[in-house]
Design a protein around this motif. Structure first.
Motif: not given
Lengths: 441, 432
Positions: B310, B33, B1, B42, B297, B312-313, B52-56, B30, B48-49
């Protein structure tokens, strides 16, 4: 027995151990016990689980040296026997249980033969394409793996000790131990004729773990949890799932317990993605989602040769499952994608991914239950659909008719590899799509 | 979001003026997030965000694949043989494994006594003085001594590599915040440090000792998996990391305690709040870090124009956001055994402090973004003056700058510093 529960008198628990339930009186809301006693209930939880599928011939199954592996005691007995360093061990069935037993035998330095009716080990759980990779691991670790082969008979000596096995390929093996790893049978016989939607596939319940009766009406006071349950998962078009894994059993038990006592408006759904893991032949296999419904599989990260890779499973263009081998780190990302109904093949642009995604047929048995457990399986739609024939067939020389005898293995990218090539990645254009992978857990 | 509100929040975090009290900004970050910033990146600030990114697998740690700040980083030499924390699998995993193999429980356990002795020595040297410069007399010499002994770098060479290490640490900040000279300086420092370490490495290869340089050099020889260049990058990483993060961790930990006298008092009364060091905790520290430890990352180069516009994060710099956001900071070999690491990780009060929104949050929200930012409103005049002066801009990560705190400013001995400390800024950088 969990002594910690027994030691809580304030819980008013009453254990009736060693007394099987023999029937359910649905109109009378009572369970009938083997002792002849009837126990009435306001709420009932059916958690009768599964048992190991026995060797079909009872006389052969009774030979000394024939084992099944289901309970802790089973494992202890088998461990003791293996520690006595027997001659060759025959593992009947190359599913997860069979493969892990074979792996353990090799670690102990024992000679072991795996007889698998399908074209590859793990075909029911991961599909024949991934199973072909597992077959390499078997052979690299010195397992005498025989696919498309059935065990026709187990033979003992005059003392009732297991001595030989006759295989459908004409071979006769001298063996001391046979481990029957043919999957699980659901403990539903006691419900026969009771009027619940229960058959050998399990007891059908809704998302809140409430059992259906035979006419498809949900009961409000009978709940089901664990391996014996079949329930509709919202992510998989309402297909009824049966999951044989402790993680699911634990979660479903918690949900069922909550729903048994909560106000009707506070009921929770049971909808976790099935997940499981297995360690064998030095690799860690983890899976999330429902591989068994997939029609295609694609290598997405790592290399098969190095035994570190991730594979994604798709059904009609949708990501439905993922499997990692020695790469558990990334599994959560795949879980998020599966829950977001991401397209298949998934365009990850992973740094360690192949240049081109080449989906190949996943190689699952077309329909019905595989010969051994697939851990998580779709068991058909609706509470009152009729099961496919589940008559236990006598050992037959015919290989598994549901699979081609030599499937295409999941493999590293080769220029000549078969399968369709997915060329240019579709751009993930909008940031909104990015956030699909970023979620609060 | 994402939301359009607070689109300059991350720039404010980078603003040196925010450094003395970044917590209101973190709290605002925060609230969203994952927030899109003005420059198209971003800022990801929720635990958690970030996890999630670290494991994506879609996200990359390799800055060479980012379209952002490329020229500047290329000029500073950062793109040549980046260390494993800026690499992707499988290279990252392979190199990291080789390094982790060196951090055996025996080696870590063997350091315990020595670390205790170093701390005792540093403190004893100031016994009876009534005050101590936490940075100069404890937080800096401790980890530098430890990392030097661990690596096998002669402690007497410290004056030589201190400047290189500082320049390199500075170059970890977003390239936008660096001057041309700084970028050049970092480039030179990198080259010289590599040359220096290269000399040590060949010495150790000829005559191995019981230190990390020998171990890594040998593991290279034994496995043929670590090239000369990768070996040097790894050594640079370990040395700079030993210089940087732990210094700030100790200092900011102490500063936080001083700002919260009640917590300090409680810690004195209940020293058991500091989990005793043990082999077990050490092992678990290492296990924790099996995930890629670098929060910054980036993504593979965009495959389409729309992706280019755009990205990515991408969150940078790493430390400012993730370190505060994560309840359990990812550990790394360099921070494993020190007392203060555990303090930060385990002390319940510290953790609560990091998670609790700052009082300024609500005011800030009401006042709206930038102009009414309470952080800048409270900015002390002295620091504004410093900013205007022609000298290198202090680095961005707020946790970093403690390096040159002066003792009197910290006000350590007498009255504990209450509330916001306006002096928590770097004084003019001086060569040691």
């Amino acid at each position: 027995v969990d002594q910690s529960c027994a030691a809580r008198p304030d819980w008013f628990l009453k254990w009736l151990l060693g007394v099987p339930a023999t029937g359910l009186d649905l109109p009378g809301r009572a369970v009938e016990l083997a002792s002849g006693r009837r126990v009435g209930f306001d709420r009932l939880l059916i958690a009768t689980g599964t048992r190991a599928r026995p060797w079909p011939d009872p006389a052969q199954a009774a030979l000394d040296g024939v084992f099944t592996v289901r309970t802790r005691d089973d494992s202890a007995r088998l461990t003791d026997r293996l520690a006595a360093r027997p001659g060759r061990v025959l593992v009947i069935g190359g599913g997860f249980t069979g493969s892990e037993v074979a792996s353990a035998c090799r670690e102990l330095g024992l000679a072991v033969t795996v007889a698998e009716r399908s074209a590859t080990p793990l075909a029911g759980a991961l599909g024949a394409a991934a199973g072909a990779v597992a077959a390499r691991w078997h052979r690299q670790h010195g397992v005498d793996l025989r696919c498309n082969v059935t065990v026709m008979a187990l033979e003992g000596d005059a003392n009732g000790r297991l001595r030989r096995a006759r295989l459908s390929d004409g071979d006769t093996l001298d063996i001391d131990v046979a481990v029957v790893a043919l999957g699980a049978v659901r403990n539903v016989e006691w419900l026969s004729g009771a009027g619940l939607a229960a058959d050998e596939r399990g007891v059908v319940c809704d998302g809140a773990c409430r059992a259906f009766d035979a006419s498809g009406i949900v009961t409000g006071d009978i709940f089901v949890a664990g391996d014996v349950a079949r329930w509709p998962h919202p992510l998989f078009d309402g297909q009824l799932l049966a999951v044989e894994h402790c993680g699911n059993a634990i979660e479903q038990a918690a949900t069922a317990a909550h729903n048994m006592v909560c106000a009707p408006s506070a009921r929770r759904p049971h909808k976790p993605l099935p997940a499981f893991w297995s360690n064998q032949f030095g690799v860690n296999i983890k899976s999330v989602g429902l591989p068994a419904i997939a029609d295609e599989v694609v290598l997405t990260q790592g290399t098969v040769a190095e035994r570190r890779f991730a594979a994604a499973y798709g059904q009609r263009g949708r990501l439905v499952a993922a499997v990692t081998v020695n790469m558990p780190r990334w599994l959560e990302a795949y879980r998020a994608l599966i829950e977001a109904c991401a397209p298949f093949p998934p365009q990850l642009n992973a740094a360690d991914g192949p240049a081109e995604l080449q989906p190949i047929p996943a190689g699952f048995p077309a329909r019905g239950q595989p010969t051994h457990s697939s851990v998580a399986a779709s068991t058909g739609p609706g509470p009152s659909s009729s099961p496919e024939s589940q008559v236990p067939a006598p050992p037959s020389a015919a290989p598994d008719p549901r699979l081609p005898p030599s499937p295409t293995p999941l493999d590293d990218h080769h220029a000549t590899a078969p399968g369709r090539v997915v060329p240019a990645p579709r751009p993930a254009a909008r940031p909104a799509e990015v956030s699909a992978g970023v979620r609060r857990s | 979001m994402t939301t359009t509100a607070g689109r300059d929040l991350f720039a404010q975090v980078l603003d040196p003026a925010s450094r003395h009290d970044p917590y209101p900004l973190y709290a605002r970050l925060r609230e969203t997030p994952v927030s899109l910033q003005e420059d198209g990146t971003y800022a990801v600030s929720g635990y958690p965000e970030i996890a999630a990114l670290l494991h994506d697998p879609r996200v990359s740690s390799d800055e060479r694949k980012s379209s952002r700040g490329t020229a500047a980083m290329s000029a500073s030499g950062r793109f040549d043989n980046p260390p494993f924390i800026f690499r992707d699998p499988p290279d990252h995993d392979r190199l990291r494994r080789l390094v982790m193999r060196q951090f055996t429980p025996e080696r870590i356990a063997g350091m315990h006594e020595r670390v205790v002795a170093v701390v005792a020595g540093l403190l004893d040297a100031h016994r009876g003085h009534g005050q101590i410069d936490i940075v100069d007399n404890l937080a800096y010499p401790l980890p530098v001594t430890v990392i030097c002994e661990l690596l096998g770098v002669p402690r007497e060479d410290e004056p030589r590599f201190d400047d290189w290490a500082s320049a390199l640490a500075r170059s970890l900040d977003p390239p936008e915040s660096m001057t041309k000279q700084e970028i050049q300086h970092a480039g030179h420092a990198r080259a010289e440090l590599r040359e220096y370490l290269s000399g040590l490495a060949s010495e150790r290869r000829a005559q191995p000792r019981n230190d990390l340089i020998s171990g890594l050099a040998a593991s290279r020889d034994g496995t043929g998996q670590m090239s000369d260049q990768d070996l040097l990058s790894t050594l640079v990483l370990l040395l700079v990391a030993g210089h940087e993060t732990t210094v700030n961790l100790i200092t900011n930990g102490m500063l936080t305690l001083l700002r919260h006298p009640n917590a300090l008092e409680r810690l004195r009364r209940e020293p058991d709040l500091i989990t005793p060091w043990s082999r077990k905790s050490c092992a678990s520290t290492h296990r924790c870090s099996s995930a890629p430890a670098q929060p910054s990352r980036t993504c593979k180069p965009p495959a389409s124009p729309s992706r280019k516009r755009r990205p990515w994060p991408c969150c940078r710099p790493r430390e400012a956001v993730t370190r505060v956001a994560s309840p359990t900071p990812t550990s790394s070999p360099r921070t494993a055994p020190t007392t203060s690491t555990r303090l930060r990780r385990r002390h319940p009060l510290l953790r609560r402090r990091a998670a609790r929104p700052h009082r300024g949050t609500h005011r800030a929200r009401r006042a709206g973004p930038a102009p009414g930012n309470p952080a800048s409103a409270r900015r002390p005049a002295a620091i504004q003056g410093e900013r205007g002066a022609a000298r290198p801009t202090p680095p961005a990560g707020h946790l970093r700058p403690a390096r040159r705190l002066s003792p009197s400013r910290l006000g350590v001995p007498r009255a504990g510093v209450a509330g916001e400390d306006p002096h928590c800024d770097r004084a003019a950088p001086s060569s040691p």
